[in-house]
Design a protein around this motif. Structure first.
Motif, short mmCIF file in Angstrom:
data_model
loop_
_atom_site.label_atom_id
_atom_site.label_comp_id
_atom_site.label_asym_id
_atom_site.label_seq_id
_atom_site.Cartn_x
_atom_site.Cartn_y
_atom_site.Cartn_z
N THR A 102 0.87 -1.18 0.00
CA THR A 102 0.00 0.00 0.00
C THR A 102 0.91 1.23 0.00
O THR A 102 2.14 1.13 0.11
N TYR A 103 0.28 2.43 -0.12
CA TYR A 103 1.07 3.66 -0.24
C TYR A 103 0.52 4.75 0.68
O TYR A 103 -0.69 4.91 0.81
N ASP A 104 1.43 5.46 1.29
CA ASP A 104 1.08 6.59 2.14
C ASP A 104 0.82 7.79 1.21
O ASP A 104 1.75 8.29 0.57
N ALA A 105 -0.44 8.25 1.15
CA ALA A 105 -0.80 9.33 0.23
C ALA A 105 -0.09 10.63 0.56
O ALA A 105 0.36 11.36 -0.34
N ASP A 106 0.02 10.95 1.85
CA ASP A 106 0.67 12.20 2.24
C ASP A 106 2.13 12.24 1.82
O ASP A 106 2.63 13.24 1.31
N ARG A 107 2.82 11.13 2.03
CA ARG A 107 4.24 11.08 1.65
C ARG A 107 4.40 11.10 0.14
O ARG A 107 5.39 11.64 -0.38
N SER A 108 3.46 10.51 -0.56
CA SER A 108 3.52 10.52 -2.02
C SER A 108 3.43 11.95 -2.55
O SER A 108 4.22 12.37 -3.41
N PHE A 109 2.46 12.71 -2.04
CA PHE A 109 2.31 14.10 -2.47
C PHE A 109 3.47 14.97 -1.98
O PHE A 109 3.86 15.93 -2.64
N LEU A 110 4.04 14.63 -0.83
CA LEU A 110 5.22 15.34 -0.36
C LEU A 110 6.37 15.13 -1.36
O LEU A 110 7.10 16.08 -1.68
N GLY A 111 6.49 13.90 -1.85
CA GLY A 111 7.51 13.61 -2.85
C GLY A 111 7.31 14.42 -4.12
O GLY A 111 8.27 14.90 -4.74
N LEU A 112 6.05 14.61 -4.52
CA LEU A 112 5.74 15.42 -5.70
C LEU A 112 6.20 16.86 -5.47
O LEU A 112 6.83 17.47 -6.34
N GLY A 113 5.89 17.40 -4.30
CA GLY A 113 6.28 18.78 -4.00
C GLY A 113 7.79 18.96 -3.95
O GLY A 113 8.33 19.94 -4.49
N VAL A 155 12.53 12.15 -6.77
CA VAL A 155 11.22 11.59 -7.09
C VAL A 155 11.19 10.09 -6.79
O VAL A 155 10.16 9.56 -6.37
N HIS A 156 12.31 9.42 -6.97
CA HIS A 156 12.34 7.99 -6.67
C HIS A 156 12.43 7.71 -5.17
O HIS A 156 11.61 6.96 -4.62
N PHE A 157 13.40 8.33 -4.51
CA PHE A 157 13.66 7.97 -3.12
C PHE A 157 12.60 8.51 -2.17
O PHE A 157 12.28 7.86 -1.17
N THR A 158 12.03 9.69 -2.45
CA THR A 158 10.91 10.13 -1.61
C THR A 158 9.68 9.28 -1.89
O THR A 158 8.89 9.00 -0.98
N GLY A 159 9.53 8.86 -3.16
CA GLY A 159 8.41 7.99 -3.50
C GLY A 159 8.50 6.65 -2.81
O GLY A 159 7.47 6.09 -2.38
N MET A 160 9.70 6.13 -2.66
CA MET A 160 9.86 4.83 -2.02
C MET A 160 9.56 4.89 -0.52
O MET A 160 9.19 3.88 0.09
N THR A 161 9.71 6.07 0.10
CA THR A 161 9.36 6.17 1.53
C THR A 161 7.86 6.06 1.75
O THR A 161 7.41 5.86 2.88
N ALA A 162 7.08 6.21 0.67
CA ALA A 162 5.62 6.10 0.79
C ALA A 162 5.13 4.66 0.70
O ALA A 162 3.96 4.39 0.96
N VAL A 163 6.01 3.73 0.32
CA VAL A 163 5.60 2.33 0.18
C VAL A 163 5.43 1.71 1.56
O VAL A 163 6.29 1.83 2.44
N ARG A 164 4.31 1.04 1.75
CA ARG A 164 4.02 0.38 3.02
C ARG A 164 3.92 -1.13 2.79
O ARG A 164 3.16 -1.59 1.94
N THR A 165 4.71 -1.88 3.54
CA THR A 165 4.70 -3.33 3.48
C THR A 165 4.68 -3.88 4.90
O THR A 165 4.79 -3.13 5.87
N SER A 166 4.56 -5.19 5.01
CA SER A 166 4.60 -5.82 6.33
C SER A 166 6.03 -6.00 6.82
O SER A 166 6.24 -6.45 7.95
N GLY A 167 7.00 -5.66 5.97
CA GLY A 167 8.40 -5.79 6.35
C GLY A 167 9.17 -4.53 6.03
O GLY A 167 8.66 -3.42 6.14
N ARG A 168 10.40 -4.69 5.58
CA ARG A 168 11.27 -3.54 5.30
C ARG A 168 11.96 -3.72 3.96
O ARG A 168 12.45 -4.81 3.64
N LEU A 169 12.01 -2.65 3.17
CA LEU A 169 12.73 -2.63 1.90
C LEU A 169 14.12 -2.09 2.14
O LEU A 169 14.30 -1.01 2.71
#
Length: 262
Positions: free
Chosen positions: A78-89, A126-140
């Protein structure tokens, strides 16, 4: 298998779509940069701001599309919407600084170098801020060497794109610069993702519990609208067309020669 990372769940569809969207946004942004450098440009900061918004939105859409092809076996993403838009900004802001440097100092080697590094940082952002928005049951877990390599790819390709955009101020220059910057975006993404590894929650002990959304598709509306708006503005500006721009550029030396002859 469980825990296996796949960046190409839908085959070549998502990489191709990601490149096309990055090329579209970057071409519009580089065309705004070319327009800002026009000898008769009336509002350079406005064109550079519009170019930053279009380029940043194109990059962000590209990352979002590429992530639609990303999956981990046996794990729900899943994805954190707030962090995704923060990455866009963040992306728009960093790319904007790079375009402003290119717009005012980019014709000099030093200015172009600085603008390339900053714009490359925007590509990486855009890539690395976007990856902080990824939510998993573990760690990337990213591979540090591949992270460095992806940043090098971003800077080199971004510098080449800005060099093309600030050269001959024609429609062709932005058509060349756009795909170069798109190569930076997609190249950075897939280089960084290549050596990514996944650690299950049972080993990491830190499953995420943040509110999130199942897909980034609902968030694409505003960035896509920004690209359409930029295309409309460019289409209505008479000096954007290649013939107008080339005639203005060629006429400038003639005017200067005539002035010196008097």
């Amino acid at each position: 298998m469980s825990g296996d990372i796949d960046g190409f769940t839908y085959g070549a569809v998502t990489p191709t779509a990601a490149f096309v969207m990055a090329a579209l946004g970057s071409s519009l942004g580089m065309r705004c940069l070319t327009r800002a450098l026009h000898p008769r440009s009336a509002f350079r900061p406005g064109w550079l701001t519009l170019g930053a918004a279009a380029t940043g939105c194109g990059m962000w859409i590209s990352h979002s599309v590429a992530m639609m092809g990303f999956s981990i076996g046996g794990t729900h993403l899943t994805y954190d919407a707030d962090r995704s838009f923060l990455g866009l900004g963040v992306t728009i802001a960093v790319v904007g600084v790079g375009l402003f440097v290119a717009g005012y100092l980019g014709r000099s080697p030093a200015g172009l170098g600085v603008a390339g590094v900053i714009t490359g940082a925007g590509v990486a952002a855009v890539h690395f801020t976007g990856m902080t928005a990824v939510r998993t049951s573990g760690r990337l877990l990213p591979d540090r060497a591949m992270v460095v390599l992806s940043c090098v790819v971003a800077v080199v390709a971004a510098t080449a794109a800005l060099r093309a955009a600030t050269g001959p101020r024609t429609a062709r220059s932005s058509l060349v610069a756009g795909p170069l910057l798109a190569a930076a975006v997609t190249g950075t993404h897939y280089t960084a993702m290549y050596a990514l590894s996944y650690r299950p929650a049972s080993a990491a002990g830190d499953a995420h519990s943040h509110p999130s959304i199942p897909t980034l598709l609902p968030l694409l509306t505003a960035p896509v609208f920004m690209l359409l708006l930029t295309a409309l503005v460019l289409s209505l500006d008479p000096f954007v067309h290649g013939g107008e721009t080339m005639r203005a550029d060629r006429a400038q030396p003639a005017v200067e020669r005539a002035g010196r002859g008097k």
